[in-house]
Enzyme design. Structure first.
Site, PDB file in Angstrom:
ATOM      1  N   ASP A 170      71.649  47.910 -17.276  1.00 31.37           N
ATOM      2  CA  ASP A 170      70.751  47.019 -17.233  1.00 31.37           C
ATOM      3  C   ASP A 170      70.332  46.480 -15.795  1.00 31.37           C
ATOM      4  OD1 ASP A 170      69.041  45.171 -18.338  1.00 31.37           O
ATOM      5  OD2 ASP A 170      70.551  44.520 -19.851  1.00 31.37           O
ATOM      6  N   ASP A 226      62.043  43.141 -22.143  1.00 29.76           N
ATOM      7  CA  ASP A 226      62.440  42.957 -23.612  1.00 29.76           C
ATOM      8  C   ASP A 226      61.393  42.760 -24.489  1.00 29.76           C
ATOM      9  OD1 ASP A 226      64.955  43.220 -22.485  1.00 29.76           O
ATOM     10  OD2 ASP A 226      65.882  41.451 -23.292  1.00 29.76           O
TER      11      ASP A 226
END
Length: 422
Positions: A170, A226
């Site tokens: 991430d 996202d």
């Protein structure tokens, strides 16, 4: 300490450390070899992130692995079980990431062993910054310091020792001046130096345009922030709805291909928010764009109709076509979209997509596929199963709001080859 990081993990990490001392000197040369042959088609599997968030332990993961195997999903290609954030609580005295001892008493190597025993592959999570993304409520809303920045080599060895087959890296906790490409290259080289083929999923949110440099660094790269579990929406922090991800896919389609794929985030099919037409639309666009098929739904509670969408063999076949040439959007006109993808056997996958809120009659002309209008073309509409006798000029279909019609069409061999405009 051994309740947090298993003895097997420590011993294997130590052995790998000595070997890594030599291999790390050659990491830049090893990386292309390490990447060779991986992800020749888009990866498929399941992730903890949206379906169960942080509410998982070893038992839940074992159950999800059983569901992937027993439902038939794994046989169709959904063979990665990916653990996202929340598995680690910090680092031990030697700097190793520590699995939550209450939820994973045997460490993550024990989980990986169970996943592998079911014929699946195991994915693990970290961040290229100094923290993970999930905020820990017991830590006053602060993110736990479990990012891999500064620990890339040690973490790569740890992931290899536990038996990881994929690492999602991430972008939380990164410094304002931190360069994304070099950060992910550092982890790539650390993974290569372990000698274990671990796929790298670049979750950089598209801020550094990873589609321009991701191939050769990782095997998939996020093209946006996202996805929000809604059809069309945006947030003040950059999250986008499902239909917005389609636009991002259309913009970067040409950068995907064997060994590296545009990742629009997980499939929301089965999460209980979308209509069945919307779920078929997401599955269809992901298939056309050659996007990774990573299931977000809780496999313990998914409705049968949604499971059937995820398991549609011909749609998966389009997604996994060995030519590996992503489809592209031919046009987008007031909610009327047309996508086309050339397959390895010469057939065309053609998608009519109705983005509007009312049913519409949509049409594809053969000229839009770079084919003479007189060409006789037949095939099948996948979702309905309708067989189509060869016709000239094109096809017309009534398509439901937010719905699709997805065709597999056979083009005569003497017809003009489709030439994508990108």
């Amino acid at each position: 300490m051994f309740n947090h990081t298993s003895m097997a993990d420590i011993m294997q990490t130590t052995r790998l450390l000595f070997r890594s001392c030599l291999l790390s000197l050659l990491a830049m040369a090893v990386a292309p070899v390490w990447a060779a042959g991986q992800a020749m088609t888009p990866p498929m599997g399941w992730s903890t992130w949206y379906g169960v968030r942080c509410n998982y332990d070893a038992g839940v993961l074992h159950t999800m692995a059983d569901r992937l195997r027993d439902s038939g999903l794994a046989k169709l290609g959904y063979n990665y079980l990916n653990v996202d954030d929340c598995w680690a609580t910090g680092r031990d005295a030697d700097g190793r990431l520590v699995a939550d001892p209450k939820r994973f008493p045997g460490g993550m190597s024990a989980v990986a062993e169970q996943v592998h025993a079911r014929g699946l592959k195991f994915g693990i999570y970290s961040s290229a910054g100094t923290t993970g993304c999930q905020r820990d409520l017991q830590q006053s809303g602060q993110r736990l310091p479990i990012g891999s920045r500064g620990y890339e080599r040690l973490d790569a060895l740890h992931f290899a020792a536990m038996g990881a087959d994929l690492l999602k890296l991430d972008w939380c906790g990164h410094y304002p001046t931190q360069d994304s490409r070099s950060s992910f290259e550092t982890m790539r080289d650390a993974l290569a130096a372990t000698g274990r083929p671990i796929m790298l999923s670049i979750c950089e949110w598209g801020t550094g345009k990873p589609w321009l440099w991701g191939k050769g660094v990782g095997q998939m790269w996020r093209i946006a922030m996202d996805t929000i579990n809604c059809w069309s929406c945006t947030t003040d922090w950059g999250g986008i709805g499902i239909v917005q991800t389609f636009d991002r896919l259309a913009e970067v389609a040409k950068y995907g291909g064997p060994g590296g794929w545009n990742d629009p985030d997980n499939l929301m099919v089965g999460n209980g928010v979308l209509s069945l037409d919307e779920e078929r639309a997401q599955m269809s666009v992901y298939a056309m764009a050659a996007a990774p098929l990573i299931i977000a739904a809780d496999l313990r509670t998914i409705r049968p109709e949604s499971l059937a969408i995820l398991m549609q063999r011909e749609v998966i076949g389009i997604n996994q076509d060995p030519l590996g040439k992503p489809g592209f959007r031919v046009r987008s006109d007031d909610g009327d979209e047309l996508w086309v993808r050339t397959l390895h056997d010469g057939r065309l996958a053609v998608l009519m997509f109705n983005r509007s809120a009312s049913a519409r009659k949509l049409r594809v002309h053969w000229s839009e596929l770079a084919l003479p209008s007189t060409t006789l073309i037949g095939g099948k509409e996948i979702w309905s199963g309708e067989l189509i006798k060869p016709v000239a000029d094109g096809l017309t279909r009534m398509v439901q709001p937010h719905g699709v019609a997805l065709f597999l069409l056979t083009v005569p061999q003497d017809s003009k080859t489709v030439r994508p405009p990108i």
